[in-house]
Scaffold this motif. Sequence first.
Motif, PDB file in Angstrom:
ATOM      1  N   GLU A  55      49.589   4.545 -24.657  1.00  0.00           N
ATOM      2  CA  GLU A  55      50.365   3.548 -24.541  1.00  0.00           C
ATOM      3  C   GLU A  55      51.692   4.511 -25.074  1.00  0.00           C
ATOM      4  O   GLU A  55      52.870   4.788 -24.103  1.00  0.00           O
ATOM      5  CB  GLU A  55      50.717   2.401 -25.421  1.00  0.00           C
ATOM      6  CG  GLU A  55      52.133   1.849 -24.662  1.00  0.00           C
ATOM      7  CD  GLU A  55      52.087   0.679 -23.833  1.00  0.00           C
ATOM      8  OE1 GLU A  55      53.098   0.673 -23.218  1.00  0.00           O
ATOM      9  OE2 GLU A  55      50.813   0.778 -22.697  1.00  0.00           O
ATOM     10  N   ALA A  93      54.739  10.851  -9.966  1.00  0.00           N
ATOM     11  CA  ALA A  93      55.085   9.751  -9.464  1.00  0.00           C
ATOM     12  C   ALA A  93      54.379   9.322  -8.221  1.00  0.00           C
ATOM     13  O   ALA A  93      54.895   9.990  -7.183  1.00  0.00           O
ATOM     14  CB  ALA A  93      56.394   9.403  -9.942  1.00  0.00           C
ATOM     15  N   GLU A 149      56.569  -1.421  -7.008  1.00  0.00           N
ATOM     16  CA  GLU A 149      55.914  -0.707  -8.501  1.00  0.00           C
ATOM     17  C   GLU A 149      55.510   0.859  -8.444  1.00  0.00           C
ATOM     18  O   GLU A 149      54.810   1.205  -7.380  1.00  0.00           O
ATOM     19  CB  GLU A 149      55.058  -1.605  -8.968  1.00  0.00           C
ATOM     20  CG  GLU A 149      54.902  -1.099 -10.485  1.00  0.00           C
ATOM     21  CD  GLU A 149      53.906  -1.883 -11.004  1.00  0.00           C
ATOM     22  OE1 GLU A 149      53.938  -1.925 -12.503  1.00  0.00           O
ATOM     23  OE2 GLU A 149      53.942  -2.933 -10.934  1.00  0.00           O
ATOM     24  N   LEU A 197      52.494   6.344 -12.241  1.00  0.00           N
ATOM     25  CA  LEU A 197      52.545   7.523 -12.790  1.00  0.00           C
ATOM     26  C   LEU A 197      50.773   7.687 -12.930  1.00  0.00           C
ATOM     27  O   LEU A 197      49.986   7.291 -13.842  1.00  0.00           O
ATOM     28  CB  LEU A 197      52.889   7.301 -13.846  1.00  0.00           C
ATOM     29  CG  LEU A 197      54.798   6.724 -14.283  1.00  0.00           C
ATOM     30  CD1 LEU A 197      55.301   6.718 -15.139  1.00  0.00           C
ATOM     31  CD2 LEU A 197      54.851   7.779 -12.631  1.00  0.00           C
ATOM     32  N   TYR A 221      50.538  -6.072  -9.166  1.00  0.00           N
ATOM     33  CA  TYR A 221      51.773  -5.801  -9.467  1.00  0.00           C
ATOM     34  C   TYR A 221      52.688  -5.667  -8.550  1.00  0.00           C
ATOM     35  O   TYR A 221      52.406  -6.199  -7.664  1.00  0.00           O
ATOM     36  CB  TYR A 221      51.067  -3.883  -8.814  1.00  0.00           C
ATOM     37  CG  TYR A 221      49.984  -3.561  -9.544  1.00  0.00           C
ATOM     38  CD1 TYR A 221      50.148  -2.765 -10.869  1.00  0.00           C
ATOM     39  CD2 TYR A 221      48.644  -3.493  -8.705  1.00  0.00           C
ATOM     40  CE1 TYR A 221      48.986  -1.727 -10.939  1.00  0.00           C
ATOM     41  CE2 TYR A 221      47.777  -3.257 -10.294  1.00  0.00           C
ATOM     42  CZ  TYR A 221      47.698  -2.117 -10.837  1.00  0.00           C
ATOM     43  OH  TYR A 221      46.819  -1.363 -11.918  1.00  0.00           O
ATOM     44  N   TYR A 239      52.595   7.274 -21.994  1.00  0.00           N
ATOM     45  CA  TYR A 239      53.322   6.383 -20.540  1.00  0.00           C
ATOM     46  C   TYR A 239      54.194   6.313 -21.105  1.00  0.00           C
ATOM     47  O   TYR A 239      54.772   6.859 -19.784  1.00  0.00           O
ATOM     48  CB  TYR A 239      51.749   5.609 -20.240  1.00  0.00           C
ATOM     49  CG  TYR A 239      52.313   4.459 -19.375  1.00  0.00           C
ATOM     50  CD1 TYR A 239      52.150   5.165 -18.036  1.00  0.00           C
ATOM     51  CD2 TYR A 239      53.645   3.525 -19.395  1.00  0.00           C
ATOM     52  CE1 TYR A 239      53.021   4.030 -17.396  1.00  0.00           C
ATOM     53  CE2 TYR A 239      54.464   2.941 -17.992  1.00  0.00           C
ATOM     54  CZ  TYR A 239      53.624   3.197 -16.416  1.00  0.00           C
ATOM     55  OH  TYR A 239      54.373   2.361 -15.798  1.00  0.00           O
ATOM     56  N   GLU A 240      54.600   5.845 -22.395  1.00  0.00           N
ATOM     57  CA  GLU A 240      55.859   5.767 -22.029  1.00  0.00           C
ATOM     58  C   GLU A 240      57.369   7.077 -22.653  1.00  0.00           C
ATOM     59  O   GLU A 240      58.075   6.633 -21.247  1.00  0.00           O
ATOM     60  CB  GLU A 240      56.770   5.095 -24.062  1.00  0.00           C
ATOM     61  CG  GLU A 240      55.646   4.153 -23.553  1.00  0.00           C
ATOM     62  CD  GLU A 240      56.348   2.719 -22.939  1.00  0.00           C
ATOM     63  OE1 GLU A 240      57.842   2.738 -22.788  1.00  0.00           O
ATOM     64  OE2 GLU A 240      55.792   1.883 -22.964  1.00  0.00           O
ATOM     65  N   TYR A 270      52.807  15.585 -14.636  1.00  0.00           N
ATOM     66  CA  TYR A 270      52.516  13.854 -14.076  1.00  0.00           C
ATOM     67  C   TYR A 270      53.749  13.985 -12.222  1.00  0.00           C
ATOM     68  O   TYR A 270      53.988  14.551 -12.103  1.00  0.00           O
ATOM     69  CB  TYR A 270      53.448  13.614 -14.631  1.00  0.00           C
ATOM     70  CG  TYR A 270      53.128  13.113 -16.115  1.00  0.00           C
ATOM     71  CD1 TYR A 270      52.265  12.248 -17.062  1.00  0.00           C
ATOM     72  CD2 TYR A 270      53.085  14.250 -16.873  1.00  0.00           C
ATOM     73  CE1 TYR A 270      51.153  12.466 -17.686  1.00  0.00           C
ATOM     74  CE2 TYR A 270      52.810  14.247 -18.812  1.00  0.00           C
ATOM     75  CZ  TYR A 270      51.489  13.694 -18.851  1.00  0.00           C
ATOM     76  OH  TYR A 270      50.875  13.601 -20.074  1.00  0.00           O
ATOM     77  N   ALA A 304      57.423   7.670 -18.704  1.00  0.00           N
ATOM     78  CA  ALA A 304      58.490   6.466 -17.823  1.00  0.00           C
ATOM     79  C   ALA A 304      59.379   7.362 -17.925  1.00  0.00           C
ATOM     80  O   ALA A 304      60.198   6.856 -17.154  1.00  0.00           O
ATOM     81  CB  ALA A 304      57.645   4.876 -18.297  1.00  0.00           C
ATOM     82  N   ASP A 305      59.231   7.540 -19.478  1.00  0.00           N
ATOM     83  CA  ASP A 305      61.031   7.578 -19.634  1.00  0.00           C
ATOM     84  C   ASP A 305      61.252   8.739 -19.188  1.00  0.00           C
ATOM     85  O   ASP A 305      62.595   9.413 -18.668  1.00  0.00           O
ATOM     86  CB  ASP A 305      61.237   8.074 -20.785  1.00  0.00           C
ATOM     87  CG  ASP A 305      60.788   6.654 -21.972  1.00  0.00           C
ATOM     88  OD1 ASP A 305      61.211   5.103 -21.288  1.00  0.00           O
ATOM     89  OD2 ASP A 305      61.445   6.761 -23.180  1.00  0.00           O
ATOM     90  N   PHE A 348      60.066   9.671 -16.365  1.00  0.00           N
ATOM     91  CA  PHE A 348      60.589   9.561 -14.818  1.00  0.00           C
ATOM     92  C   PHE A 348      62.476   8.286 -14.739  1.00  0.00           C
ATOM     93  O   PHE A 348      62.875   8.983 -13.754  1.00  0.00           O
ATOM     94  CB  PHE A 348      59.478   8.976 -14.166  1.00  0.00           C
ATOM     95  CG  PHE A 348      59.548   7.955 -12.831  1.00  0.00           C
ATOM     96  CD1 PHE A 348      59.585   9.236 -11.870  1.00  0.00           C
ATOM     97  CD2 PHE A 348      59.256   6.765 -12.433  1.00  0.00           C
ATOM     98  CE1 PHE A 348      59.813   8.973 -10.798  1.00  0.00           C
ATOM     99  CE2 PHE A 348      60.636   6.746 -10.739  1.00  0.00           C
ATOM    100  CZ  PHE A 348      59.297   7.746  -9.926  1.00  0.00           C
ATOM    101  N   ASP A 349      62.305   8.189 -15.595  1.00  0.00           N
ATOM    102  CA  ASP A 349      63.367   7.325 -15.425  1.00  0.00           C
ATOM    103  C   ASP A 349      64.516   7.945 -15.129  1.00  0.00           C
ATOM    104  O   ASP A 349      65.958   8.069 -14.619  1.00  0.00           O
ATOM    105  CB  ASP A 349      63.713   6.533 -16.434  1.00  0.00           C
ATOM    106  CG  ASP A 349      62.636   5.387 -16.211  1.00  0.00           C
ATOM    107  OD1 ASP A 349      62.003   4.906 -14.707  1.00  0.00           O
ATOM    108  OD2 ASP A 349      62.317   4.374 -17.234  1.00  0.00           O
TER     109      ASP A 349
END
Length: 101
Positions: A77, A41, A55, A58, A51, A80-81, A39, A84-85, A87-88
């Motif tokens: 979803e 970012a 922001e 991804l 947006y 994506y979660e 992925y 996103a997790d 990436f965080d």
Amino acid sequence: MEDTQFNEYDDAKVSMVLDDGTELECDVIAIFPVGEREYIALLPDKVIDGYEENEVFLYRYKELEGEDIELNQIESEEEYELVADAFDQLLDEEEFNNLSE
């Protein structure tokens, strides 16, 4: 998860056109694996309607022959979660590494 160095992408940019025809130049923040896929970012160079400022976008990422790349939407979803997790977590690790230097 593999070690991702954010500064490795300092000068990397991606040009893209959104579905509404908006042209964007984006800074590459990180390319990272989640499961069997990679992925990317991206941070757009301007604020896009709908947006928030700064922001991050991804996308699924795939290197093609030469210097070409392919970006694809994240389809669910749940996927994506997960991305996103991940990436965080990369951001948290980068912040920790910067503090400990």
